[in-house]
Design a protein around this motif. Structure first.
Motif, PDB file in Angstrom:
ATOM      1  N   CYS A   1     -38.771  15.015 -47.861  1.00 37.01           N
ATOM      2  CA  CYS A   1     -38.553  16.070 -46.863  1.00 37.01           C
ATOM      3  C   CYS A   1     -37.053  16.321 -46.736  1.00 37.01           C
ATOM      4  O   CYS A   1     -36.285  15.388 -46.487  1.00 37.01           O
ATOM      5  N   THR A   2     -36.627  17.572 -46.914  1.00 36.91           N
ATOM      6  CA  THR A   2     -35.198  17.888 -46.792  1.00 36.91           C
ATOM      7  C   THR A   2     -34.813  18.163 -45.332  1.00 36.91           C
ATOM      8  O   THR A   2     -33.689  18.543 -45.057  1.00 36.91           O
ATOM      9  N   THR A   3     -35.752  17.986 -44.431  1.00 39.35           N
ATOM     10  CA  THR A   3     -35.563  18.258 -42.993  1.00 39.35           C
ATOM     11  C   THR A   3     -35.066  19.680 -42.753  1.00 39.35           C
ATOM     12  O   THR A   3     -34.203  19.897 -41.918  1.00 39.35           O
TER      13      THR A   3
ATOM     14  N   ASN B   1     -38.535   6.146 -39.651  1.00 38.23           N
ATOM     15  CA  ASN B   1     -38.048   5.088 -38.757  1.00 38.23           C
ATOM     16  C   ASN B   1     -38.990   3.891 -38.795  1.00 38.23           C
ATOM     17  O   ASN B   1     -38.559   2.743 -38.877  1.00 38.23           O
TER      18      ASN B   1
ATOM     19  N   ASN C   1     -30.154   4.736 -51.080  1.00 38.34           N
ATOM     20  CA  ASN C   1     -29.075   5.694 -50.805  1.00 38.34           C
ATOM     21  C   ASN C   1     -28.866   5.923 -49.309  1.00 38.34           C
ATOM     22  O   ASN C   1     -27.755   6.173 -48.862  1.00 38.34           O
ATOM     23  N   PHE C   2     -29.933   5.803 -48.521  1.00 38.45           N
ATOM     24  CA  PHE C   2     -29.803   5.963 -47.075  1.00 38.45           C
ATOM     25  C   PHE C   2     -28.926   4.843 -46.509  1.00 38.45           C
ATOM     26  O   PHE C   2     -28.092   5.061 -45.634  1.00 38.45           O
TER      27      PHE C   2
ATOM     28  N   GLY D   1     -29.704  13.274 -41.823  1.00 37.81           N
ATOM     29  CA  GLY D   1     -30.784  12.890 -42.727  1.00 37.81           C
ATOM     30  C   GLY D   1     -30.833  11.384 -42.897  1.00 37.81           C
ATOM     31  O   GLY D   1     -31.869  10.749 -42.697  1.00 37.81           O
ATOM     32  N   ALA D   2     -29.705  10.785 -43.223  1.00 33.87           N
ATOM     33  CA  ALA D   2     -29.663   9.346 -43.477  1.00 33.87           C
ATOM     34  C   ALA D   2     -29.893   8.543 -42.197  1.00 33.87           C
ATOM     35  O   ALA D   2     -30.804   7.729 -42.113  1.00 33.87           O
TER      36      ALA D   2
ATOM     37  N   SER E   1     -33.239   9.144 -40.292  1.00 30.73           N
ATOM     38  CA  SER E   1     -34.383   8.542 -40.979  1.00 30.73           C
ATOM     39  C   SER E   1     -34.460   7.044 -40.734  1.00 30.73           C
ATOM     40  O   SER E   1     -35.539   6.470 -40.680  1.00 30.73           O
TER      41      SER E   1
ATOM     42  N   GLY F   1     -30.540  18.316 -48.057  1.00 31.46           N
ATOM     43  CA  GLY F   1     -30.705  17.617 -46.776  1.00 31.46           C
ATOM     44  C   GLY F   1     -31.741  16.506 -46.762  1.00 31.46           C
ATOM     45  O   GLY F   1     -32.465  16.292 -47.729  1.00 31.46           O
ATOM     46  N   GLY F   2     -31.774  15.814 -45.618  1.00 31.91           N
ATOM     47  CA  GLY F   2     -32.784  14.783 -45.386  1.00 31.91           C
ATOM     48  C   GLY F   2     -32.656  13.576 -46.293  1.00 31.91           C
ATOM     49  O   GLY F   2     -33.581  12.786 -46.425  1.00 31.91           O
ATOM     50  N   GLY F   3     -31.483  13.440 -46.937  1.00 31.55           N
ATOM     51  CA  GLY F   3     -31.282  12.314 -47.847  1.00 31.55           C
ATOM     52  C   GLY F   3     -31.844  12.572 -49.237  1.00 31.55           C
ATOM     53  O   GLY F   3     -31.793  11.713 -50.115  1.00 31.55           O
ATOM     54  N   VAL F   4     -32.390  13.782 -49.476  1.00 36.41           N
ATOM     55  CA  VAL F   4     -33.050  14.067 -50.757  1.00 36.41           C
ATOM     56  C   VAL F   4     -32.050  14.126 -51.909  1.00 36.41           C
ATOM     57  O   VAL F   4     -32.344  13.685 -53.019  1.00 36.41           O
TER      58      VAL F   4
ATOM     59  N   GLY G   1     -29.510  12.296 -52.405  1.00 34.83           N
ATOM     60  CA  GLY G   1     -29.281  10.929 -52.857  1.00 34.83           C
ATOM     61  C   GLY G   1     -30.542  10.276 -53.404  1.00 34.83           C
ATOM     62  O   GLY G   1     -30.499   9.453 -54.302  1.00 34.83           O
ATOM     63  N   TYR G   2     -31.692  10.651 -52.869  1.00 38.08           N
ATOM     64  CA  TYR G   2     -32.959   9.995 -53.218  1.00 38.08           C
ATOM     65  C   TYR G   2     -33.502  10.500 -54.545  1.00 38.08           C
ATOM     66  O   TYR G   2     -33.973   9.727 -55.370  1.00 38.08           O
TER      67      TYR G   2
END
Lengths: 193, 299
Positions: free
Chosen positions: A88-90, A113, A124-125, B50-51, B54, B204-207, B209-210
């Motif tokens: 999901c790109t939010t 979460n 990566n997060f 995003g990071a 999440s 966005g949303g960390g995508v 990087g993911y």
């Protein structure tokens, strides 16, 4: 007297619980997801408007509608272990278009979460966390950029934590309050050695 | 002209550390339009919605609140130039102002660093301040232009978090907004409408990087649609979208073998050019995609 109850108390209890359950269903998962998302996912009537406008859907197996259903049915394992959870790109298109005024994007964030609580998270997060712990910035400055800034008449380092590193202490305290750096380091080490 | 409107300038990460021309241009162009952007000392990453969102929303709230409190202590509203920062700083400010339970939770953490969120300031994107006729407005921008950007067609990429989710914003239509087009046309350029204009950049949303390939495929679709409409350049209001479109084109060429050579500008950079700033004052050489052909057309 007219009553809506049945004589058998067990049957009564089963029928009063209006949710469909399977062995894998965890009602707590539904509750926690809704609480974290601040959105009543169980009001979803599965119309699919969310998936229809989702930029990730046409190029992957990610289906936001399916995650909404998993949330409602309490299918915790299925939702949290699905790698598509992180696609999901939010962009919030689904949230803007939901005819039930729900927030599927925030449901995804809530599930992420909950996944993190079980150490399920792409590395990566976590690297953003360690970068911020080190410098205050997720994307820190570098020498090429410093030289460019100087030419522009800007300070070599921006007037952020880069120029005032004394503020990093406070940032670390916040992150440490949640043990975030410790957990990030641990998980990164487990994955990458 | 003296500046009438003063804001704490929240920089974020990508603008100051990758596209510093946007930072320099924002400060200089705003000054000419009566907006004084003063440094917000000690600010950090917003943090990346995003990071951080999440991982743990509570950490996201607390970290964003720290940045907001820095501005509260200065007694100034925040102005910023990144949609990702807007999501963090604007949205957390709004949530903490209106949700007592959340605010108390955050303040308990902030107490450890002798800070308290009081809810005394507002957060603005520079783009909305430029469009607001009570602050600047399109007319005043038009009057400030020295070098009209004639003969180029610009595709506007709004980015997601400036406008969406609509119910937590105040900037009108999220399906077909036109106000950034007005801002661009005030510079003398033409704008184009293209297929699926409001689609995400993909980052966005960390995508990014993911799953970079997945993110780039979204970017690639947008670029195709922009080219189809005859765009000479992309303009956006977000350094992260800018990075995705700009560096993304290099990655798209590597991964998919498709070459666009489509220059990507932050609105502040275009405004700077139109107000007569020299390209060297905008560090356009840091862009991954060469901006020279575009500059030749307009200058």
């Amino acid at each position: 007297m007219v009553t809506k109850n049945y004589p058998d108390p067990k049957l009564n209890e089963k029928l009063r619980d209006r949710y469909y359950r399977r062995d894998q269903s965890n009602p707590e998962f539904t509750k926690e997801t809704e609480k974290l998302a601040g959105s009543m996912a169980h009001m979803c009537y599965q119309c699919g408007t969310c998936t229809g406008g989702c930029p990730s859907a046409p190029r992957s197996t990610y289906r936001i509608r399916e995650f909404m259903r998993r949330g409602v049915l309490g299918l915790e394992e299925e939702a949290l272990t699905d790698p598509d959870l992180w696609l999901c790109t939010t962009c919030y298109s689904c949230t803007d278009r939901c005819p039930r005024d729900l927030a599927p994007t925030d449901v995804i964030m809530a599930m992420r979460n909950l996944a993190f609580r079980r150490d399920i998270i792409p590395v990566n997060f976590l690297k953003t966390v360690t970068a911020i712990y080190a410098s205050g910035h997720g994307v820190p400055n570098n020498d090429v950029n410093r030289a460019a800034r100087e030419k522009l008449g800007l300070t070599r380092d921006p007037p952020t934590t880069h120029m005032y590193p004394e503020y990093i202490k406070g940032i670390r305290k916040i992150l440490d309050h949640y043990n975030l750096k410790e957990n990030a380091d641990r998980i990164i080490k487990e994955r990458e050695g | 002209m003296t500046a009438e409107h003063k804001y704490a300038f929240y920089l974020g990460c990508i603008a100051p550390n990758r596209y510093p021309g946007s930072e320099a241009a924002s400060i200089r162009t705003s000054k000419k339009l009566g907006i004084d952007l003063v440094p917000l000392e000690g600010a950090s990453c917003c943090p990346a919605p995003g990071a951080f969102g999440s991982i743990d929303l509570n950490v996201w709230y607390a970290m964003a609140a720290r940045n907001i409190v820095l501005a509260e202590q200065k007694g100034l509203d925040i102005a910023l130039i990144c949609n990702g920062c807007y999501k963090s700083i604007y949205e957390v400010n709004h949530k903490l102002k209106h949700n007592k339970e959340l605010r108390e939770g955050v303040n308990e953490v902030l107490k450890e660093i002798d800070m308290e969120f009081k809810g005394t300031i507002d957060v603005w994107h520079l783009g909305e301040l430029l469009y607001d006729p009570e602050i600047v407005g399109v007319e005043k921008i038009r009057e400030s232009i020295k070098v009209p950007l004639k003969g180029v067609k610009i595709a506007v990429h709004y980015g997601c978090h400036l406008l969406k989710p609509k119910k937590e914003r105040h900037l009108g239509s999220t399906e077909n907004p036109m106000w950034v087009e007005e801002l661009v046309e005030a510079l003398g350029a033409e704008t184009v409408q293209y297929r699926n204009k409001m689609q995400c950049c993909g980052a966005g949303g960390g995508v990014r990087g993911y799953d970079l390939t997945h993110a780039l495929d979204i970017t690639n679709e947008k670029l195709t649609n922009m080219v189809e409409a005859g765009a000479d350049a992309v303009v956006d209001l977000c350094p992260f979208c800018q990075l995705q479109f700009d560096r993304g084109q290099i990655e798209i060429e590597e991964k998919f073998g498709i070459k666009y050579d489509m220059p990507v500008f932050h609105y502040a950079e275009l405004l700077g050019l139109a107000q007569g700033m020299n390209p060297s004052e905008l560090a356009l050489d840091l862009h991954a995609i060469n901006t020279e052909p575009f500059l030749k057309k307009v200058l």
